[in-house]
Design an enzyme around this catalytic site. Structure first.
Site, PDB file in Angstrom:
ATOM      1  N   SER A  26      20.829 -61.555  16.076  1.00  0.00           N
ATOM      2  CA  SER A  26      21.761 -60.702  16.814  1.00  0.00           C
ATOM      3  C   SER A  26      23.098 -60.563  16.089  1.00  0.00           C
ATOM      4  CB  SER A  26      21.983 -61.254  18.229  1.00  0.00           C
ATOM      5  OG  SER A  26      22.371 -62.612  18.172  1.00  0.00           O
ATOM      6  N   THR A 158      32.282 -23.621  47.444  1.00  0.00           N
ATOM      7  CA  THR A 158      31.134 -24.411  47.914  1.00  0.00           C
ATOM      8  C   THR A 158      29.927 -23.613  47.430  1.00  0.00           C
ATOM      9  OG1 THR A 158      30.995 -23.279  50.040  1.00  0.00           O
ATOM     10  CG2 THR A 158      32.314 -25.281  50.006  1.00  0.00           C
ATOM     11  N   HIS A 159      28.900 -24.308  47.018  1.00  0.00           N
ATOM     12  CA  HIS A 159      27.706 -23.666  46.418  1.00  0.00           C
ATOM     13  C   HIS A 159      28.087 -22.815  45.206  1.00  0.00           C
ATOM     14  CE1 HIS A 159      25.762 -24.725  50.282  1.00  0.00           C
ATOM     15  NE2 HIS A 159      26.921 -24.334  50.795  1.00  0.00           N
ATOM     16  N   SER A 280      32.755 -22.217  15.757  1.00  0.00           N
ATOM     17  CA  SER A 280      31.335 -22.059  15.428  1.00  0.00           C
ATOM     18  C   SER A 280      31.203 -21.749  13.946  1.00  0.00           C
ATOM     19  CB  SER A 280      30.765 -20.909  16.251  1.00  0.00           C
ATOM     20  OG  SER A 280      29.653 -20.338  15.589  1.00  0.00           O
ATOM     21  N   LYS A 286      34.439 -17.891  18.227  1.00  0.00           N
ATOM     22  CA  LYS A 286      34.196 -18.986  19.151  1.00  0.00           C
ATOM     23  C   LYS A 286      35.276 -20.067  19.153  1.00  0.00           C
ATOM     24  CE  LYS A 286      31.087 -19.602  21.534  1.00  0.00           C
ATOM     25  NZ  LYS A 286      29.721 -20.056  21.257  1.00  0.00           N
ATOM     26  N   ASN A 288      35.049 -23.582  21.214  1.00  0.00           N
ATOM     27  CA  ASN A 288      34.152 -24.282  22.137  1.00  0.00           C
ATOM     28  C   ASN A 288      34.785 -25.540  22.727  1.00  0.00           C
ATOM     29  OD1 ASN A 288      32.084 -22.424  21.606  1.00  0.00           O
ATOM     30  ND2 ASN A 288      31.454 -23.578  19.788  1.00  0.00           N
ATOM     31  N   GLU A 293      32.109 -31.199  26.606  1.00  0.00           N
ATOM     32  CA  GLU A 293      30.637 -31.236  26.619  1.00  0.00           C
ATOM     33  C   GLU A 293      30.133 -32.606  26.183  1.00  0.00           C
ATOM     34  OE1 GLU A 293      28.844 -27.581  24.749  1.00  0.00           O
ATOM     35  OE2 GLU A 293      30.948 -27.046  24.619  1.00  0.00           O
ATOM     36  N   TYR A 320      17.956 -69.427  31.043  1.00  0.00           N
ATOM     37  CA  TYR A 320      18.094 -68.556  29.880  1.00  0.00           C
ATOM     38  C   TYR A 320      16.738 -68.156  29.309  1.00  0.00           C
ATOM     39  CZ  TYR A 320      19.264 -66.625  25.362  1.00  0.00           C
ATOM     40  OH  TYR A 320      19.360 -65.777  24.297  1.00  0.00           O
ATOM     41  N   GLN A 325      19.425 -61.656  25.142  1.00  0.00           N
ATOM     42  CA  GLN A 325      20.122 -61.166  23.949  1.00  0.00           C
ATOM     43  C   GLN A 325      20.237 -59.635  23.977  1.00  0.00           C
ATOM     44  OE1 GLN A 325      19.718 -63.251  20.110  1.00  0.00           O
ATOM     45  NE2 GLN A 325      18.710 -61.402  19.392  1.00  0.00           N
ATOM     46  N   LYS A 328      23.648 -57.159  25.120  1.00  0.00           N
ATOM     47  CA  LYS A 328      24.917 -56.899  24.425  1.00  0.00           C
ATOM     48  C   LYS A 328      25.128 -55.476  23.949  1.00  0.00           C
ATOM     49  CE  LYS A 328      24.939 -61.594  23.152  1.00  0.00           C
ATOM     50  NZ  LYS A 328      23.691 -61.681  23.941  1.00  0.00           N
TER      51      LYS A 328
HETATM   52  N1  ARG Z   1      21.948 -64.887  20.363  1.00  0.00           N
HETATM   53  C1  ARG Z   1      21.604 -65.445  21.626  1.00  0.00           C
HETATM   54  C2  ARG Z   1      21.894 -64.412  22.718  1.00  0.00           C
HETATM   55  O1  ARG Z   1      22.540 -63.484  22.431  1.00  0.00           O
HETATM   56  C3  ARG Z   1      22.430 -66.652  21.889  1.00  0.00           C
HETATM   57  C4  ARG Z   1      21.788 -67.655  22.805  1.00  0.00           C
HETATM   58  C5  ARG Z   1      20.581 -68.211  22.177  1.00  0.00           C
HETATM   59  N2  ARG Z   1      20.013 -69.271  22.923  1.00  0.00           N
HETATM   60  C6  ARG Z   1      18.749 -69.705  22.729  1.00  0.00           C
HETATM   61  N3  ARG Z   1      18.369 -70.680  23.459  1.00  0.00           N
HETATM   62  N4  ARG Z   1      17.970 -69.130  21.876  1.00  0.00           N
HETATM   63  O2  ARG Z   1      21.458 -64.516  23.824  1.00  0.00           O
END
Ligand code: ARG
Length: 461
Positions: A26, A158-159, A280, A286, A288, A293, A320, A325, A328
């Site tokens: 990660s 309205t509408h 454009s 144009k 825009n 948008e 956990y 992971q 994020k």
């Molecule tokens: N990179 C992991 C995450 O984002 C960190 C926690 C990892 N924990 C584990 N027991 N593998 O969730």
């Protein structure tokens, strides 16, 4: 190489294949929380020293190393390595390079499970403050614009059909109310974000005599989580953030949709500044409303981020699981999307030109004053239902003749009802129609001013 050299490699005999390692890593995205990871470690190691779990000297050495890493991070000189999987193990490895084996004491009474949760709480807390403040900027722009346009008349719809004339300031203040609720939602979101998971360890707490209140205080959290299983597996605070963001983006998208319409040749109610428009490559004429948008379009990815995380969470057993992971990237993406959308929206509104005359004129060539006539008759004692029928009939007649209610001569009105006098023409005037709507929260000028004054006071706090 014999065995496995990872931080967790003790019980392994073989290496993980590189492509498998890349799948599990990660670091490509969680390095966004590098600062928070160091802050969390600094608090943890301070506590380890204070409680005597490690010596003061060890705590000091580790803390000094972490502070140096923090300066290097700020200077942009830290390099991360995918073989260290995530930000937590990258930092530990960098610390070991810097201060040697004593770095290995940092992870006493801690797991990456409470560590990553702590990083995310710290990160989101900061972002929530920024978003609330950007919302305030936008609300300020809206109030200023509304104040300029209390007496600017536009068709209320309205509408998407002309319904009744309204004050443009009133229309803008409707968005102010929506963004105020958004701000309240994000502020409430802070309560569930402002809790410290640190010390929950892997899932069950620890046998070491840690002080979770101390780390919570050092990190500026209001309290530690009460349950260690909940602490490491709760992502409600992110889900709340993503749902609040989805509602906010929906509001921005509705507003953008209106601005896009207003910029069209059919409306011409507003002109966006060149700074917030694009041309454009083929059609030279144009201009825009691309930015509006794009905000409307980006709403989709924020909904996607919410749906993504809800789906990740729905079958997770406590506590956990590596699935977490996946929490994020969607959060980072939504933070970036919401932040830039709020800035663009404020800038676009601040620099936009309002074509007051065109707005008002479009309420004089329509039947949006029909309710005025019905109300006029009802006020003179005619049951509203009868008044409605008379005016409906007159609208039909006018449509056939290609005229509007204000063009009907008094004699013709008299044929319909002798309650109608010469003062009817004043009632049919759209400016008057707006001014007279003085019911609480209505579009009457005084009511709009009252809303604006209230908003200004609220924005002071
Ligand atoms: N990179 C992991 C995450 O984002 C960190 C926690 C990892 N924990 C584990 N027991 N593998 O969730």
């Amino acid at each position: 190489m014999v065995g496995n050299q990872k931080l967790w490699g003790g019980r392994f005999e073989a290496q993980v294949a590189e492509w498998v390692e890349a799948f599990g890593a990660s670091i490509g995205f969680d390095q966004k929380m590098a600062k928070q990871d160091l802050e969390g470690s600094i608090a943890h190691v301070t506590m380890l020293g204070e409680t005597g779990i490690i010596s003061h000297e060890e705590s000091f050495t580790i803390k000094t190393g972490l502070m140096e890493l923090l300066s290097e991070l700020e200077a942009g000189t830290l390099n991360f390595d995918i073989s260290n999987e995530d930000i937590h193990m990258n930092m530990e490895s960098l610390l070991t390079q810097k201060i040697g084996p004593v770095a290995g004491k940092l992870h006493t009474a801690r797991s990456r499970n409470d560590q990553v949760a702590t990083d995310m709480h710290l990160y989101l807390k900061e972002q929530l403050h920024t978003i609330v403040s950007l919302l305030k900027d936008l609300r300020q722009v809206l109030v200023a614009l509304a104040e300029e346009h209390v007496e600017t008349i536009m068709p209320g719809y309205t509408h998407l059909q002309h319904a009744q004339p309204i004050s443009f300031g009133h229309h803008l203040m409707a968005y102010y109310q929506m963004f105020t609720r958004d701000s309240e939602r994000f502020t409430f979101n802070l309560q569930h974000t402002d809790v410290s998971p640190l010390g929950a360890a892997a899932l069950a707490g620890t046998t070491f005599p840690i002080d979770r209140y101390l780390t919570s205080d050092l990190l500026g959290f209001s309290a530690p989580y009460a349950n260690s299983l909940d602490a490491v597996s709760d992502r409600d605070f992110i889900l709340e953030f993503l749902s609040n963001s989805s509602i906010l983006m929906m509001h921005l998208s509705r507003f953008c949709e209106e601005i896009i319409n207003w910029c069209s040749h059919e409306y011409q109610f507003v002109t966006l500044s060149d700074t917030f428009s694009t041309g454009s490559s083929i059609m030279p004429q144009k201009k825009n409303p691309d930015m509006a948008e794009l905000i409307r379009g980006k709403t989709g990815r924020v909904y996607g981020d919410l749906l993504g995380l809800l789906t990740v969470m729905k079958s997770l057993p406590l506590a956990y699981n590596k699935d977490l992971q996946e929490d994020k990237e969607g959060m980072f993406d939504t933070v970036d999307t919401v932040t830039v959308s709020l800035k663009i929206m404020a800038g676009m509104l601040e620099t936009m030109t309002v074509n007051k005359d065109l707005m008002e004129t479009s309420t004089t060539k329509d039947f949006s004053n029909a309710t005025e006539l019905a109300d006029y008759l009802a006020a003179k004692g005619l049951p509203f239902r009868e008044a409605h029928a008379i005016v409906g009939h007159m609208v039909l007649e006018c449509t056939k003749k290609g005229i509007y209610l204000q063009d009907v001569p008094l004699e013709d009105y008299k044929v319909q009802s002798d309650l109608i006098e010469a003062d009817v023409y004043e009632v049919l005037d759209s400016h008057q129609a707006v001014a007279r709507r003085q019911s609480l929260g209505g579009t009457g000028f005084d009511q709009v001013l009252w809303q604006i004054e209230k908003a200004k006071t609220d924005l002071l706090s």
